[in-house]
Design a protein around this motif. Structure first.
Motif, PDB file in Angstrom:
ATOM      1  N   LEU A 197       0.817  -1.217   0.000  1.00  0.00           N
ATOM      2  CA  LEU A 197       0.000   0.000   0.000  1.00  0.00           C
ATOM      3  C   LEU A 197       0.845   1.260   0.000  1.00  0.00           C
ATOM      4  CD1 LEU A 197      -3.030  -0.275   2.467  1.00  0.00           C
ATOM      5  CD2 LEU A 197      -3.078  -0.082  -0.021  1.00  0.00           C
ATOM      6  N   ALA A 198       1.762   1.371   0.966  1.00  0.00           N
ATOM      7  CA  ALA A 198       2.519   2.607   1.142  1.00  0.00           C
ATOM      8  C   ALA A 198       3.682   2.335   2.085  1.00  0.00           C
ATOM      9  CB  ALA A 198       1.623   3.704   1.718  1.00  0.00           C
ATOM     10  N   GLY A 199       4.556   3.316   2.220  1.00  0.00           N
ATOM     11  CA  GLY A 199       5.668   3.212   3.146  1.00  0.00           C
ATOM     12  C   GLY A 199       5.989   4.558   3.758  1.00  0.00           C
ATOM     13  N   GLN A 200       6.649   4.526   4.881  1.00  0.00           N
ATOM     14  CA  GLN A 200       7.192   5.716   5.526  1.00  0.00           C
ATOM     15  C   GLN A 200       8.391   5.246   6.335  1.00  0.00           C
ATOM     16  OE1 GLN A 200       5.098   7.063   9.229  1.00  0.00           O
ATOM     17  NE2 GLN A 200       3.379   5.933   8.343  1.00  0.00           N
ATOM     18  N   PRO A 201       9.284   6.128   6.725  1.00  0.00           N
ATOM     19  CA  PRO A 201      10.467   5.678   7.462  1.00  0.00           C
ATOM     20  C   PRO A 201      10.104   4.762   8.634  1.00  0.00           C
ATOM     21  CG  PRO A 201      10.700   7.987   6.896  1.00  0.00           C
ATOM     22  CD  PRO A 201       9.306   7.587   6.481  1.00  0.00           C
ATOM     23  N   GLY A 202      10.695   3.559   8.632  1.00  0.00           N
ATOM     24  CA  GLY A 202      10.473   2.607   9.706  1.00  0.00           C
ATOM     25  C   GLY A 202       9.280   1.709   9.530  1.00  0.00           C
ATOM     26  N   ARG A 203       8.462   1.917   8.470  1.00  0.00           N
ATOM     27  CA  ARG A 203       7.260   1.116   8.285  1.00  0.00           C
ATOM     28  C   ARG A 203       6.949   0.955   6.800  1.00  0.00           C
ATOM     29  NH1 ARG A 203       6.289   4.644  12.484  1.00  0.00           N
ATOM     30  NH2 ARG A 203       5.431   3.781  14.422  1.00  0.00           N
ATOM     31  N   VAL A 204       6.475  -0.231   6.440  1.00  0.00           N
ATOM     32  CA  VAL A 204       5.903  -0.438   5.120  1.00  0.00           C
ATOM     33  C   VAL A 204       4.585  -1.171   5.335  1.00  0.00           C
ATOM     34  CG1 VAL A 204       7.163  -2.611   4.743  1.00  0.00           C
ATOM     35  CG2 VAL A 204       6.278  -1.308   2.792  1.00  0.00           C
ATOM     36  N   TYR A 205       3.554  -0.732   4.631  1.00  0.00           N
ATOM     37  CA  TYR A 205       2.202  -1.229   4.850  1.00  0.00           C
ATOM     38  C   TYR A 205       1.776  -2.121   3.682  1.00  0.00           C
ATOM     39  CZ  TYR A 205       2.090   2.595   8.231  1.00  0.00           C
ATOM     40  OH  TYR A 205       2.365   3.452   9.273  1.00  0.00           O
ATOM     41  N   LEU A 206       1.262  -3.310   4.001  1.00  0.00           N
ATOM     42  CA  LEU A 206       0.737  -4.242   3.014  1.00  0.00           C
ATOM     43  C   LEU A 206      -0.740  -4.468   3.311  1.00  0.00           C
ATOM     44  CD1 LEU A 206       3.556  -6.954   3.236  1.00  0.00           C
ATOM     45  CD2 LEU A 206       3.593  -4.808   1.960  1.00  0.00           C
ATOM     46  N   LEU A 207      -1.508  -4.781   2.274  1.00  0.00           N
ATOM     47  CA  LEU A 207      -2.928  -5.082   2.436  1.00  0.00           C
ATOM     48  C   LEU A 207      -3.205  -6.442   1.827  1.00  0.00           C
ATOM     49  CD1 LEU A 207      -5.479  -3.572   3.551  1.00  0.00           C
ATOM     50  CD2 LEU A 207      -6.055  -3.108   1.157  1.00  0.00           C
ATOM     51  N   THR A 208      -3.803  -7.337   2.611  1.00  0.00           N
ATOM     52  CA  THR A 208      -4.136  -8.666   2.106  1.00  0.00           C
ATOM     53  C   THR A 208      -5.447  -8.612   1.331  1.00  0.00           C
ATOM     54  OG1 THR A 208      -5.458  -9.378   4.009  1.00  0.00           O
ATOM     55  CG2 THR A 208      -3.056  -9.637   4.171  1.00  0.00           C
ATOM     56  N   GLN A 209      -5.764  -9.723   0.666  1.00  0.00           N
ATOM     57  CA  GLN A 209      -7.007  -9.796  -0.083  1.00  0.00           C
ATOM     58  C   GLN A 209      -8.220  -9.673   0.844  1.00  0.00           C
ATOM     59  OE1 GLN A 209      -7.777 -13.503  -2.276  1.00  0.00           O
ATOM     60  NE2 GLN A 209      -8.210 -12.225  -4.061  1.00  0.00           N
ATOM     61  N   GLU A 210      -8.077 -10.071   2.103  1.00  0.00           N
ATOM     62  CA  GLU A 210      -9.162  -9.948   3.084  1.00  0.00           C
ATOM     63  C   GLU A 210      -9.185  -8.574   3.752  1.00  0.00           C
ATOM     64  OE1 GLU A 210      -6.813 -12.374   3.195  1.00  0.00           O
ATOM     65  OE2 GLU A 210      -8.024 -13.832   2.076  1.00  0.00           O
ATOM     66  N   ASN A 211      -8.314  -7.653   3.278  1.00  0.00           N
ATOM     67  CA  ASN A 211      -8.197  -6.293   3.804  1.00  0.00           C
ATOM     68  C   ASN A 211      -7.700  -6.254   5.241  1.00  0.00           C
ATOM     69  OD1 ASN A 211      -8.798  -4.992   1.433  1.00  0.00           O
ATOM     70  ND2 ASN A 211     -10.974  -4.742   1.890  1.00  0.00           N
ATOM     71  N   ASP A 212      -6.773  -7.156   5.559  1.00  0.00           N
ATOM     72  CA  ASP A 212      -5.960  -7.018   6.763  1.00  0.00           C
ATOM     73  C   ASP A 212      -4.807  -6.073   6.440  1.00  0.00           C
ATOM     74  OD1 ASP A 212      -7.514  -8.783   8.130  1.00  0.00           O
ATOM     75  OD2 ASP A 212      -6.010 -10.367   8.298  1.00  0.00           O
ATOM     76  N   LEU A 213      -4.518  -5.161   7.366  1.00  0.00           N
ATOM     77  CA  LEU A 213      -3.360  -4.278   7.216  1.00  0.00           C
ATOM     78  C   LEU A 213      -2.184  -4.908   7.947  1.00  0.00           C
ATOM     79  CD1 LEU A 213      -2.354  -1.498   6.122  1.00  0.00           C
ATOM     80  CD2 LEU A 213      -2.757  -0.625   8.436  1.00  0.00           C
ATOM     81  N   PRO A 231      -7.519  -6.442  10.923  1.00  0.00           N
ATOM     82  CA  PRO A 231      -8.459  -6.158   9.831  1.00  0.00           C
ATOM     83  C   PRO A 231      -8.801  -4.669   9.778  1.00  0.00           C
ATOM     84  CG  PRO A 231      -9.582  -7.220  11.660  1.00  0.00           C
ATOM     85  CD  PRO A 231      -8.118  -7.250  11.989  1.00  0.00           C
ATOM     86  N   MET A 232      -8.887  -4.136   8.585  1.00  0.00           N
ATOM     87  CA  MET A 232      -9.237  -2.726   8.394  1.00  0.00           C
ATOM     88  C   MET A 232     -10.757  -2.596   8.378  1.00  0.00           C
ATOM     89  SD  MET A 232      -6.636  -0.580   8.171  1.00  0.00           S
ATOM     90  CE  MET A 232      -6.755   0.707   6.925  1.00  0.00           C
ATOM     91  N   ASN A 233     -11.333  -2.745   9.555  1.00  0.00           N
ATOM     92  CA  ASN A 233     -12.778  -2.688   9.721  1.00  0.00           C
ATOM     93  C   ASN A 233     -13.092  -1.703  10.831  1.00  0.00           C
ATOM     94  OD1 ASN A 233     -15.507  -3.212   9.563  1.00  0.00           O
ATOM     95  ND2 ASN A 233     -15.410  -5.049  10.822  1.00  0.00           N
ATOM     96  N   VAL A 234     -14.152  -0.941  10.663  1.00  0.00           N
ATOM     97  CA  VAL A 234     -14.581   0.000  11.687  1.00  0.00           C
ATOM     98  C   VAL A 234     -16.094  -0.049  11.767  1.00  0.00           C
ATOM     99  CG1 VAL A 234     -14.571   1.925  10.039  1.00  0.00           C
ATOM    100  CG2 VAL A 234     -14.448   2.400  12.487  1.00  0.00           C
TER     101      VAL A 234
END
Length: 417
Positions: free
Chosen positions: A334-350, A365-368
């Motif tokens: 998905l994106a990155g920033q210093p010290g972190r890189v973000y991935l998203l699964t097909q089930e929308n887990d971050l 899970p990216m659920n609210v």
């Protein structure tokens, strides 16, 4: 006993003139150029330490500023709320409006928030108070039609870029079709101004080495130009060997939007012949680790996902540094920033990884609320340990109206990774 006829006419004429004058005053007050600044009435909030997880949902895209505020865009307004980790949008902490100009872009550096307007005005606000710090002139840029989240204005503002100078100062480069200008971020003082050839030249972004990158198609094959951020002088014109026709240049490893980027990726139509490059003082240097589509560059590591496995490769040596499997089919960066890189699964887990070691920092899970995870990701923004993204209704319909395009009336989800 009434007024004589002549006097009645005079009284009527005076009444008409007074009515016209009153209407003129009202029209002037409504339509005349105006500025309304509503500064903060509370103390500048402290920066929280967010716990990994979903924070909340918002109707518009937030620009995280100084790890303390969320700044938003509207048609003729830029405003902020707090706390930065609040579950919902709250009453504005400060607000700034202009009329009749339209807001076209917002960038931030430290505690300075700079807004760009369709009449060319640049207005810098103090993030702590919302008060105007300075004003400057930039190239005029007509307002564009924006989706209701205003993500393009705050996450990837067109023609508005930060650039670090060699002496440690920070400048702001503002471009239009026919002109580019640079101003110092601290006080708005103009550093340089140059003419541009027109719409046949487009912006790519700025580099970590202090250059404005453009793609020039005005005469002959598409050529990448590197313009010095301190002087406005073009220092390098470059075209990759065996470049395809219809060259497309994408910035990589940018710290914010398309500013402070560590690399480039060149390709042809349909992503043919994609090649990655590291940017420095001279011509770009080939970096095979940046070749794959969808690569993220963080802390000199290129991160991709292949068949459910995340791979981290050194951007300098191209050597594999780590591999993390078990992400499942359809996982993406998905994106990155210093010290972190973000991935998203097909089930929308971050999934948040350390880009240098590959260690998993968090997964959730990216659920609210009761929204569920049946959505597609849209625009995304990551900074200061936060990630915000648009949630789009499946199947994605880019040409549909906002009600069909977005998942809900609060389509932006905010999380800490």
């Amino acid at each position: 006993m009434g007024f004589p006829r002549g006097r009645r006419r005079l009284v009527l004429a005076v009444a008409v003139l007074l009515a016209v004058a009153a209407v003129a005053v009202v029209v002037h007050r409504v339509l005349a150029p105006a500025e309304v600044s509503t500064p903060a009435r509370a103390d500048y909030p402290a920066a929280p330490q967010p716990v990994p997880g979903v924070i909340g949902r918002l109707p518009v895209a937030p620009l995280i500023v100084d790890g303390r505020l969320r700044v938003y865009a509207a048609h003729r307004q830029v405003y902020a709320d707090r706390p930065v980790d609040g579950r919902y949008r709250t009453t504005p902490f400060w607000s700034y409006r202009r009329w009749p100009a339209e807001l076209t872009g917002v960038v931030a550096s430290g505690r300075t928030v700079v807004s760009r307007w369709s009449d060319g005005q640049l207005v810098a606000l103090d993030a702590a108070t919302g008060r105007v710090r300075w004003r400057a002139e930039g190239p005029a840029e007509p307002g564009a039609v924006n989706r209701r989240t205003w993500a393009a204005v705050v996450w990837n503002p067109p023609g508005l870029y930060r650039v670090g100078l060699r002496d440690g100062r920070m400048a702001l480069v503002v471009t239009g079709d026919r002109e580019a200008r640079a101003v110092e971020l601290t006080d708005g003082r103009e550093l340089w101004r140059v003419a541009l050839p027109g719409p046949c030249r487009g912006d790519v972004g700025t580099t970590v080495t202090g250059q404005l990158v453009g793609l020039d198609t005005c005469a002959g094959p598409a050529t990448v130009e590197f313009r010095d951020g301190a002087t406005g002088v073009v220092r390098e014109r470059w075209r990759p060997d065996e470049s395809p026709d219809g060259l497309v240049v994408t910035p990589l490893g940018c710290r914010s939007g398309r500013s402070d980027c560590a690399g480039l990726r060149t390709a042809g139509p349909g992503d043919a012949g994609g090649r990655g490059w590291l940017v420095g003082v001279g011509a770009p240097v080939a970096a095979p680790s940046l070749d794959p589509a969808g690569v993220a560059v963080v802390d000199e590591v290129a991160v991709t996902v292949r068949d459910g496995t995340a791979v981290g490769r050194s951007t300098r040596s191209d050597a594999d540094l780590w591999r993390i499997g078990g992400l499942g089919p359809g996982a993406r960066v998905l994106a990155g920033q210093p010290g972190r890189v973000y991935l998203l699964t097909q089930e929308n887990d971050l999934v948040t990884l350390n880009p240098v070691t590959g260690a998993q920092l968090s997964r959730f899970p990216m659920n609210v609320g009761s929204d569920g995870t049946g959505w597609e990701p849209g625009a995304v923004f990551a900074v200061d340990g936060y990630l915000a993204l648009e949630r789009l209704r499946r199947p994605v319909a880019p040409d549909a109206d906002d009600q069909r395009y977005f998942l809900s009336s609060e389509p932006v989800i905010l999380a800490a990774g």
